[in-house]
Design an enzyme around this catalytic site. Sequence first.
Site, mmCIF file in Angstrom:
data_model
loop_
_atom_site.group_PDB
_atom_site.id
_atom_site.type_symbol
_atom_site.label_atom_id
_atom_site.label_comp_id
_atom_site.label_asym_id
_atom_site.label_seq_id
_atom_site.Cartn_x
_atom_site.Cartn_y
_atom_site.Cartn_z
ATOM 1 N N GLU A 158 -4.632 -3.293 11.765
ATOM 2 C CA GLU A 158 -5.654 -4.136 12.378
ATOM 3 C C GLU A 158 -5.589 -5.586 11.926
ATOM 4 O OE1 GLU A 158 -7.704 -1.912 8.928
ATOM 5 O OE2 GLU A 158 -6.113 -1.559 10.414
ATOM 6 N N GLY B 125 0.825 -1.199 0.000
ATOM 7 C CA GLY B 125 0.000 0.000 0.000
ATOM 8 C C GLY B 125 0.856 1.245 0.000
ATOM 9 N N GLU C 263 -12.615 30.477 2.359
ATOM 10 C CA GLU C 263 -12.124 31.068 3.610
ATOM 11 C C GLU C 263 -11.717 30.009 4.625
ATOM 12 O OE1 GLU C 263 -11.368 34.015 4.361
ATOM 13 O OE2 GLU C 263 -12.294 35.223 2.781
ATOM 14 N N GLU D 173 -7.690 28.050 2.610
ATOM 15 C CA GLU D 173 -6.475 28.674 3.141
ATOM 16 C C GLU D 173 -5.645 27.744 4.014
ATOM 17 O OE1 GLU D 173 -6.960 32.509 4.867
ATOM 18 O OE2 GLU D 173 -8.076 33.319 3.165
ATOM 19 N N GLN E 154 2.759 2.891 2.285
ATOM 20 C CA GLN E 154 4.136 2.779 2.777
ATOM 21 C C GLN E 154 4.882 1.626 2.114
ATOM 22 O OE1 GLN E 154 6.206 4.476 4.780
ATOM 23 N NE2 GLN E 154 4.732 6.131 5.120
ATOM 24 N N ARG F 269 -0.316 -12.301 -1.406
ATOM 25 C CA ARG F 269 -1.165 -13.483 -1.460
ATOM 26 C C ARG F 269 -1.442 -13.851 -2.911
ATOM 27 N NH1 ARG F 269 -2.702 -14.487 3.551
ATOM 28 N NH2 ARG F 269 -2.934 -12.777 5.064
ATOM 29 N N HIS G 111 4.939 1.470 12.397
ATOM 30 C CA HIS G 111 4.017 2.019 13.380
ATOM 31 C C HIS G 111 4.106 1.125 14.603
ATOM 32 C CE1 HIS G 111 0.829 4.163 15.180
ATOM 33 N NE2 HIS G 111 -0.210 3.596 14.595
ATOM 34 N N SER H 289 -0.956 39.352 7.943
ATOM 35 C CA SER H 289 -1.347 40.753 8.148
ATOM 36 C C SER H 289 -1.671 41.014 9.619
ATOM 37 C CB SER H 289 -2.572 41.089 7.301
ATOM 38 O OG SER H 289 -3.730 40.411 7.796
#
Length: 324
Positions: free
Chosen positions: A83, A25, A225, A229, A27, A47, A106, A250
């Site tokens: 899982e 997948g 908005e 952003e 990774q 498989r 992980h 700003s």
Amino acid sequence: MNLLRDADIDPAPLAGKRVAILGYGNQGRAQALNLHDSGIDVVVGLRGGSGSANEAEAVGLTTALLEPAVASADVVMVLAPDEIHAALYREIEPHVRNGAALGFSHGLSVRFGFVEPRADLDVFMVAPKGPGTALRSLFTEGKGMIAVWAVAQDATGGARDLALAYGRAIGCGRAGLIASSFAEEAEADLFNEQAVVWGAVPELLIAGFETLVAGGVSPELAYLECVGELKLIADLIEARGIAGMREVISNTAELGALLGGRRIIDEGVRQRMAQVLEEVRAGKFAAELRQEESGGYPRLEKARLKNRETLLEETYRRLSDAEG
């Protein structure tokens, strides 16, 4: 912080070894290709009947059925979905060589007991801190992605050096490798997924969009908005840090952030974040993940369908079509 880079890492512990990548997948594909381009002997274990075989072979990777791939390898990288690690490890354990290494990107399945590795195996983690697509694109550009590494089991005495050599081979040593533990990485990652970037931030964007639309603002402007952003602030934070980001926007935006930010992200939010972290550490999320998988992912399927039908997603599609 001890940040290790290519110059600090000996590549020899991985030289001449075969790495089996289990899971093609996000990774798995990136790590397999990066290893291959680094001169490592890689086999992608699949498989029978997997649609990934042709895809992997088309980019020059060697593939094999799961059991022979594992049996031929010195390092077995488990990069399938978290899982299913428990069932996958039970299937492959009889075929893993004595004294081989078992690798992860992980810490979840080891931290929460999905996988209990044999005592003769080295067990390490190299966890790139970003998606596989970015890991691969950075590698091809001569760059790298920062990663954390850890050792859960050092049966041979060489697990640390092997982990670092692996991180170097997939390009993470170009950016830096940071020492961690399976528990720390898993807990921090699961917390972030629920309480910050993948859980809370999208919900904040949705809530802002819906508030503006309810207040009479057009969906297109509300989207631009509140959602459009996001990349701007992410790029500024990456380049300058949060303080630096605030200094280059700003005065209007900076004052608005000062007055509004803590009204939304208040002490109650922080308390709920602490509760999420406590639940993660107690194994509540890990248990729910296994339950979701065993039931065929009913909540995820329902949520995916619902998310596609929202006004926000309709607005996104309209704006994307207009731009394209």
